[in-house]
Design a protein around this motif. Structure first.
Motif, PDB file in Angstrom:
ATOM      1  N   ARG A  37       4.468  -9.098  -1.764  1.00 53.96           N
ATOM      2  CA  ARG A  37       5.604  -8.186  -1.671  1.00 53.96           C
ATOM      3  C   ARG A  37       5.114  -6.737  -1.564  1.00 53.96           C
ATOM      4  O   ARG A  37       5.592  -5.962  -0.738  1.00 53.96           O
ATOM      5  CB  ARG A  37       6.526  -8.350  -2.873  1.00 53.96           C
ATOM      6  CG  ARG A  37       7.817  -7.537  -2.757  1.00 53.96           C
ATOM      7  CD  ARG A  37       8.620  -7.542  -4.012  1.00 53.96           C
ATOM      8  NE  ARG A  37       7.790  -6.960  -5.074  1.00 53.96           N
ATOM      9  CZ  ARG A  37       7.884  -7.273  -6.354  1.00 53.96           C
ATOM     10  NH1 ARG A  37       8.757  -8.154  -6.762  1.00 53.96           N
ATOM     11  NH2 ARG A  37       7.115  -6.705  -7.246  1.00 53.96           N
ATOM     12  N   ASP A  38       4.121  -6.370  -2.389  1.00 56.76           N
ATOM     13  CA  ASP A  38       3.589  -5.005  -2.360  1.00 56.76           C
ATOM     14  C   ASP A  38       2.918  -4.694  -1.024  1.00 56.76           C
ATOM     15  O   ASP A  38       3.080  -3.598  -0.468  1.00 56.76           O
ATOM     16  CB  ASP A  38       2.595  -4.792  -3.502  1.00 56.76           C
ATOM     17  CG  ASP A  38       3.256  -4.816  -4.872  1.00 56.76           C
ATOM     18  OD1 ASP A  38       4.502  -4.724  -4.955  1.00 56.76           O
ATOM     19  OD2 ASP A  38       2.512  -4.949  -5.870  1.00 56.76           O
ATOM     20  N   LEU A  39       2.149  -5.656  -0.516  1.00 55.34           N
ATOM     21  CA  LEU A  39       1.458  -5.443   0.759  1.00 55.34           C
ATOM     22  C   LEU A  39       2.448  -5.364   1.919  1.00 55.34           C
ATOM     23  O   LEU A  39       2.252  -4.578   2.858  1.00 55.34           O
ATOM     24  CB  LEU A  39       0.419  -6.533   0.986  1.00 55.34           C
ATOM     25  CG  LEU A  39      -0.777  -6.492   0.032  1.00 55.34           C
ATOM     26  CD1 LEU A  39      -1.605  -7.767   0.129  1.00 55.34           C
ATOM     27  CD2 LEU A  39      -1.638  -5.259   0.273  1.00 55.34           C
ATOM     28  N   LEU A  40       3.514  -6.155   1.879  1.00 53.37           N
ATOM     29  CA  LEU A  40       4.572  -6.043   2.893  1.00 53.37           C
ATOM     30  C   LEU A  40       5.207  -4.665   2.848  1.00 53.37           C
ATOM     31  O   LEU A  40       5.451  -4.043   3.887  1.00 53.37           O
ATOM     32  CB  LEU A  40       5.641  -7.120   2.676  1.00 53.37           C
ATOM     33  CG  LEU A  40       5.287  -8.542   3.082  1.00 53.37           C
ATOM     34  CD1 LEU A  40       6.324  -9.520   2.545  1.00 53.37           C
ATOM     35  CD2 LEU A  40       5.166  -8.657   4.595  1.00 53.37           C
ATOM     36  N   ALA A  41       5.440  -4.166   1.638  1.00 49.58           N
ATOM     37  CA  ALA A  41       6.030  -2.833   1.472  1.00 49.58           C
ATOM     38  C   ALA A  41       5.093  -1.747   2.009  1.00 49.58           C
ATOM     39  O   ALA A  41       5.557  -0.697   2.477  1.00 49.58           O
ATOM     40  CB  ALA A  41       6.358  -2.575   0.003  1.00 49.58           C
ATOM     41  N   ASP A  42       3.786  -2.011   1.976  1.00 47.30           N
ATOM     42  CA  ASP A  42       2.806  -1.069   2.511  1.00 47.30           C
ATOM     43  C   ASP A  42       2.698  -1.153   4.034  1.00 47.30           C
ATOM     44  O   ASP A  42       1.948  -0.392   4.644  1.00 47.30           O
ATOM     45  CB  ASP A  42       1.420  -1.324   1.906  1.00 47.30           C
ATOM     46  CG  ASP A  42       1.322  -0.872   0.459  1.00 47.30           C
ATOM     47  OD1 ASP A  42       2.180  -0.071   0.014  1.00 47.30           O
ATOM     48  OD2 ASP A  42       0.387  -1.330  -0.230  1.00 47.30           O
ATOM     49  N   GLY A  43       3.419  -2.110   4.641  1.00 45.11           N
ATOM     50  CA  GLY A  43       3.453  -2.208   6.098  1.00 45.11           C
ATOM     51  C   GLY A  43       2.533  -3.238   6.709  1.00 45.11           C
ATOM     52  O   GLY A  43       2.424  -3.312   7.937  1.00 45.11           O
ATOM     53  N   LEU A  44       1.867  -4.054   5.895  1.00 43.57           N
ATOM     54  CA  LEU A  44       0.988  -5.082   6.456  1.00 43.57           C
ATOM     55  C   LEU A  44       1.807  -6.264   6.961  1.00 43.57           C
ATOM     56  O   LEU A  44       2.846  -6.600   6.393  1.00 43.57           O
ATOM     57  CB  LEU A  44      -0.007  -5.575   5.397  1.00 43.57           C
ATOM     58  CG  LEU A  44      -1.302  -4.779   5.277  1.00 43.57           C
ATOM     59  CD1 LEU A  44      -1.035  -3.444   4.634  1.00 43.57           C
ATOM     60  CD2 LEU A  44      -2.325  -5.570   4.505  1.00 43.57           C
ATOM     61  N   ASN A  45       1.305  -6.893   8.014  1.00 42.24           N
ATOM     62  CA  ASN A  45       1.927  -8.135   8.476  1.00 42.24           C
ATOM     63  C   ASN A  45       1.274  -9.307   7.742  1.00 42.24           C
ATOM     64  O   ASN A  45       0.331  -9.121   6.968  1.00 42.24           O
ATOM     65  CB  ASN A  45       1.820  -8.274  10.001  1.00 42.24           C
ATOM     66  CG  ASN A  45       0.379  -8.363  10.496  1.00 42.24           C
ATOM     67  OD1 ASN A  45      -0.535  -8.697   9.751  1.00 42.24           O
ATOM     68  ND2 ASN A  45       0.180  -8.056  11.769  1.00 42.24           N
ATOM     69  N   LEU A  46       1.776 -10.518   7.972  1.00 44.38           N
ATOM     70  CA  LEU A  46       1.280 -11.674   7.215  1.00 44.38           C
ATOM     71  C   LEU A  46      -0.183 -11.983   7.501  1.00 44.38           C
ATOM     72  O   LEU A  46      -0.918 -12.385   6.598  1.00 44.38           O
ATOM     73  CB  LEU A  46       2.159 -12.899   7.470  1.00 44.38           C
ATOM     74  CG  LEU A  46       3.595 -12.795   6.965  1.00 44.38           C
ATOM     75  CD1 LEU A  46       4.351 -14.096   7.214  1.00 44.38           C
ATOM     76  CD2 LEU A  46       3.655 -12.415   5.496  1.00 44.38           C
ATOM     77  N   ALA A  47      -0.633 -11.751   8.734  1.00 44.12           N
ATOM     78  CA  ALA A  47      -2.051 -11.970   9.046  1.00 44.12           C
ATOM     79  C   ALA A  47      -2.918 -10.977   8.267  1.00 44.12           C
ATOM     80  O   ALA A  47      -3.967 -11.348   7.718  1.00 44.12           O
ATOM     81  CB  ALA A  47      -2.296 -11.834  10.545  1.00 44.12           C
ATOM     82  N   GLY A  48      -2.495  -9.742   8.190  1.00 43.46           N
ATOM     83  CA  GLY A  48      -3.220  -8.736   7.433  1.00 43.46           C
ATOM     84  C   GLY A  48      -3.225  -9.052   5.948  1.00 43.46           C
ATOM     85  O   GLY A  48      -4.242  -8.883   5.269  1.00 43.46           O
ATOM     86  N   ILE A  49      -2.088  -9.510   5.447  1.00 46.88           N
ATOM     87  CA  ILE A  49      -1.984  -9.875   4.036  1.00 46.88           C
ATOM     88  C   ILE A  49      -2.919 -11.025   3.718  1.00 46.88           C
ATOM     89  O   ILE A  49      -3.606 -11.014   2.696  1.00 46.88           O
ATOM     90  CB  ILE A  49      -0.529 -10.213   3.670  1.00 46.88           C
ATOM     91  CG1 ILE A  49       0.318  -8.933   3.697  1.00 46.88           C
ATOM     92  CG2 ILE A  49      -0.440 -10.893   2.304  1.00 46.88           C
ATOM     93  CD1 ILE A  49       1.807  -9.163   3.587  1.00 46.88           C
ATOM     94  N   ARG A  50      -2.981 -12.006   4.607  1.00 44.65           N
ATOM     95  CA  ARG A  50      -3.880 -13.132   4.373  1.00 44.65           C
ATOM     96  C   ARG A  50      -5.326 -12.662   4.267  1.00 44.65           C
ATOM     97  O   ARG A  50      -6.067 -13.085   3.385  1.00 44.65           O
ATOM     98  CB  ARG A  50      -3.751 -14.193   5.465  1.00 44.65           C
ATOM     99  CG  ARG A  50      -4.708 -15.342   5.200  1.00 44.65           C
ATOM    100  CD  ARG A  50      -4.222 -16.629   5.701  1.00 44.65           C
ATOM    101  NE  ARG A  50      -4.785 -16.928   6.995  1.00 44.65           N
ATOM    102  CZ  ARG A  50      -4.506 -18.032   7.658  1.00 44.65           C
ATOM    103  NH1 ARG A  50      -3.658 -18.897   7.175  1.00 44.65           N
ATOM    104  NH2 ARG A  50      -5.051 -18.269   8.808  1.00 44.65           N
ATOM    105  N   LYS A  51      -5.722 -11.749   5.139  1.00 40.60           N
ATOM    106  CA  LYS A  51      -7.092 -11.230   5.113  1.00 40.60           C
ATOM    107  C   LYS A  51      -7.342 -10.457   3.816  1.00 40.60           C
ATOM    108  O   LYS A  51      -8.398 -10.617   3.190  1.00 40.60           O
ATOM    109  CB  LYS A  51      -7.346 -10.338   6.330  1.00 40.60           C
ATOM    110  CG  LYS A  51      -8.769  -9.994   6.514  1.00 40.60           C
ATOM    111  CD  LYS A  51      -9.576 -11.247   6.804  1.00 40.60           C
ATOM    112  CE  LYS A  51     -11.021 -10.935   7.080  1.00 40.60           C
ATOM    113  NZ  LYS A  51     -11.845 -12.136   7.145  1.00 40.60           N
ATOM    114  N   VAL A  52      -6.385  -9.621   3.399  1.00 44.63           N
ATOM    115  CA  VAL A  52      -6.535  -8.867   2.150  1.00 44.63           C
ATOM    116  C   VAL A  52      -6.693  -9.827   0.974  1.00 44.63           C
ATOM    117  O   VAL A  52      -7.572  -9.648   0.118  1.00 44.63           O
ATOM    118  CB  VAL A  52      -5.335  -7.916   1.926  1.00 44.63           C
ATOM    119  CG1 VAL A  52      -5.303  -7.384   0.499  1.00 44.63           C
ATOM    120  CG2 VAL A  52      -5.380  -6.760   2.920  1.00 44.63           C
TER     121      VAL A  52
END
Length: 97
Positions: free
Chosen positions: A58-73
């Motif tokens: 949820r926090d990473l989505l709020a920071d503007g990341l997409n799901l592929a970016g979130i998975r990498k993080v």
């Protein structure tokens, strides 16, 4: 299995805890962002660790990341945690051995 990783929350409860829609949790599972355990009947059971991951998503989505970016993080954060544990165990052996 630790208390933190034992599946205890139904999907509706986990979604309510993190203020997300149930269908989003299903998408995150399909995309490999988390893997809740399953009961013998196939019901998803979310752990405290899963809920923490959902908060992070949820926090990473709020920071503007997409799901592929979130998975990498999430993968990189897991790797950093694994390396820290390894380093800590080596440090303890050196200081006590």
């Amino acid at each position: 299995m630790s208390e933190r990783t034992r599946g205890v929350y139904a999907i509706s409860v986990a979604a309510e805890i993190v203020d997300m829609q149930v269908q989003n949790l299903r998408v995150y599972e399909r995309r490999g962002l988390l893997t809740p355990t399953r009961s013998s009947g196939g019901t998803r059971l979310y752990s405290r660790a899963d809920v923490e991951t959902l908060h992070r998503i949820r926090d990473l989505l709020a920071d503007g990341l997409n799901l592929a970016g979130i998975r990498k993080v999430l993968e990189l954060e897991d790797e950093v945690a694994r390396l820290r544990r390894k380093l800590d165990s080596r440090h303890q052996v050196r200081n006590h051995g």
